[in-house]
Enzyme design. Sequence first.
Site, PDB file in Angstrom:
ATOM      1  N   TYR A 253      97.394 -16.535 -35.352  1.00 14.77           N
ATOM      2  CA  TYR A 253      97.617 -17.359 -36.542  1.00 14.77           C
ATOM      3  C   TYR A 253      96.590 -17.013 -37.623  1.00 14.77           C
ATOM      4  CZ  TYR A 253      99.081 -21.222 -39.426  1.00 14.77           C
ATOM      5  OH  TYR A 253      99.600 -21.958 -40.466  1.00 14.77           O
ATOM      6  N   PHE A 310     101.184 -19.988 -47.261  1.00 12.25           N
ATOM      7  CA  PHE A 310     100.790 -18.646 -46.811  1.00 12.25           C
ATOM      8  C   PHE A 310     100.593 -18.764 -45.314  1.00 12.25           C
ATOM      9  CE2 PHE A 310      97.800 -15.694 -45.087  1.00 12.25           C
ATOM     10  CZ  PHE A 310      97.934 -14.513 -45.796  1.00 12.25           C
ATOM     11  N   GLU A 311     101.231 -17.874 -44.547  1.00 14.19           N
ATOM     12  CA  GLU A 311     101.093 -17.948 -43.098  1.00 14.19           C
ATOM     13  C   GLU A 311     101.426 -16.575 -42.521  1.00 14.19           C
ATOM     14  OE1 GLU A 311     103.973 -20.518 -40.911  1.00 14.19           O
ATOM     15  OE2 GLU A 311     102.182 -21.703 -40.422  1.00 14.19           O
ATOM     16  N   VAL A 312     100.497 -16.024 -41.755  1.00 15.81           N
ATOM     17  CA  VAL A 312     100.770 -14.800 -41.002  1.00 15.81           C
ATOM     18  C   VAL A 312     100.571 -15.169 -39.537  1.00 15.81           C
ATOM     19  CG1 VAL A 312     100.098 -12.421 -40.531  1.00 15.81           C
ATOM     20  CG2 VAL A 312      99.940 -13.316 -42.872  1.00 15.81           C
TER      21      VAL A 312
END
Lengths: 424, 424
Positions: A253, A310-312
């Site tokens: 995450y 925003f998320e990777v």
Amino acid sequence: MAKVSDRVVRLAVFTLLIIGLITFFSSSSPSAPSGTYTKPSSSSGSSSKDKAADFISKGDSVKASGSDSDSSNSLFSSFSSSSKSTDKLPFDVPDYIDPNYARENATFISLARNEDLWELVPAIRSVEDRFNSKYKYDWVFLNEEPFSVEFKTVMTSLVSGEAKFGLIPKEHWSFPDWIDTDKAAQTREDMKNIIYGSSISYRHMCRFESGFFFHHELMQNYKYYWRVEPSTKLYCDVNFDVFKFMRENNKDYGFTISIHEFEATIKTLWSETKKFVAANPQYVAEDNFMNFISDNNGETYNLCHFWTNFEVANMDFWRGEAYQAYFQHLEKAGGFFYERWGDAPVHSIAASLFLPQDRIHFFEEIGYFHGPYHHCPINDEIRNKNKCMCKPGDDFTWQDYSCTRKYYDVKGLAKPLGWEKHTG
Amino acid sequence: MAKVSDRVVRLAVFTLLIIGLITFFSSSSPSAPSGTYTKPSSSSGSSSKDKAADFISKGDSVKASGSDSDSSNSLFSSFSSSSKSTDKLPFDVPDYIDPNYARENATFISLARNEDLWELVPAIRSVEDRFNSKYKYDWVFLNEEPFSVEFKTVMTSLVSGEAKFGLIPKEHWSFPDWIDTDKAAQTREDMKNIIYGSSISYRHMCRFESGFFFHHELMQNYKYYWRVEPSTKLYCDVNFDVFKFMRENNKDYGFTISIHEFEATIKTLWSETKKFVAANPQYVAEDNFMNFISDNNGETYNLCHFWTNFEVANMDFWRGEAYQAYFQHLEKAGGFFYERWGDAPVHSIAASLFLPQDRIHFFEEIGYFHGPYHHCPINDEIRNKNKCMCKPGDDFTWQDYSCTRKYYDVKGLAKPLGWEKHTG
């Protein structure tokens, strides 16, 4: 010297020409019948990512969900062919520098409505300019209604990877049958003075982002994703493969901004979480990140969460046993509709409890904007090296309403020089 | 096939490595003592444009006008070295694709104050992303006051060519001695209800852009320039060398937006122009563009002008006999201060009278924004091919207040399909 250089340049030009031809012909094999279902070449390491293949499969992607009789198919095909011609520019970032670059099994994902087109365009242009024009990862677009051909044409022209357009299944964007819709309506009335408090679609969105996007058929073949929302910006060049970083460093995450939640939107989220944990203690990770989300070892939630616009992240975690069980518990509790649970606290609490804390990563060098907050690296070397176009004075990261200071404290990390000057 | 491809790739990597080394070492010769006075390598065709030389001369440029004792010199050097390391990325637009690419003798130019920094940054990032990261032309920054080290550090990190920072000589930014400053003050009072009517600095700016920027020492070695202002945007990839286009097609003036002027700001500009032409008929070009600026063969000015906040032009024209004589006439007339003559009508009238009309070019494919007007190519193929991120519905080009329709009519050019749908 000049002569040597000349000879080498001639040799290089010749070599590149050959490679160009080879990559072109080796990619002429047609892509799978429906462009939207092809396994991402990233995992196959084939050269189907080169421009020639790109515009074939892009065509498929669009036709897969668009009407052939539509007037703008002609624009579209004209774009495709023109696109090939611009690829011949000597200065275009050349695929053939490394035709076999092994992308990760990863994709961008944007949830959008047709009317979001012109707010999403600069956000996508920004990600392409700062990162993806170099790496050419795919882009999945999801919508609860069919995308317009204009939307698909513009997006396909912008993204350097393959653009895929999908429809969200009704059951992922509606009230589950166990939800009392009168009670839900009363909630929306009662919460009308809280941001999005009266919105149905916002609640469907939060529920979808919490529990379903990673189950969509277009996402099935991918492991990692990077979420991009309309009206967001990347401020700095991202000169490394973010997805490769995630895999090689065993991260599940990644975030850029963390912040406190509005308590009124999640009144029972923590009590439901405590019930779930009491019944399923086996899911809580050793060396978890509990102290990021609670200041009293779990008694209460401190409202800290990663800002998920925003998320990777690694979808194996969302698809895994712990998160699936947790989401089902939350679904049954009904807080997505009886309150206004956001996907941000849900993702953040789950990641903080069910993952070892070293699987969670803060991308300090990825300058990012989502109104009204900026993550602008305060480290001058990072900003200069990555050509950041943000004003460090605008940075939100070290302010009191952010939780990133806590992230550093709990992990025992050294904060960047001068962070104290950016608090308040 | 796979084997062949592997062998070729290995050969390519080896070749590129050699070229990389050669370009690096061949550039290690130091740049001229003062980075701000070096002849642009574009004209010399030397390889001093590669990154190694870039960051040496960039350093010189900044030190040339910046204080060495300044605290941020350390940032700056850290940027320089870091910058080199990012250049090693396989996906960075590689200089070594064509180490001997012959740039034109051209530069970008931005007139800015230190406080314009954060409005100028996105404008420059936009030009770099859409065009200059591929061609790496220099960038000249001019200011009536010394630039701050922050300004120079940020700009130097953003531009891919050499960044040069210059101070405007006092005599180019002040009242000439023949100007009655009381009369000028009265004008500003009388015009206070007209945009910029009460501003002194705006008038100095218009006069400087009309008659002096091309005389600045930093501009002396250049022939072509591209003017970039704060808060502007390029909407489309520019996949050709705009400066090479100008030279090869014998163009002296290029624009993207044309518009009508506020008559109140130029009450006597046309009568002064007629006086000048009557006294100097020899300067009027055969096949001039008079019919673009006058609807009655020169009796009156129709207020049409090229919007100079975007301007690509050949400074040989401004430096030439005709324009120099015209500007001196206007200087003596005093309208820059007794009225509020803009550099746009001055440049436009001069180009339309003293140049053959085929030397003037409209860049249809360069999508551009300067508030409140958009030039967004209405041709779908152009937009898709160049990944334009603008909404054709916002285009100003074909509206009544624009003069670009007249440009097409006077030149007898065919307007793009569907232009009538964008009028009004």
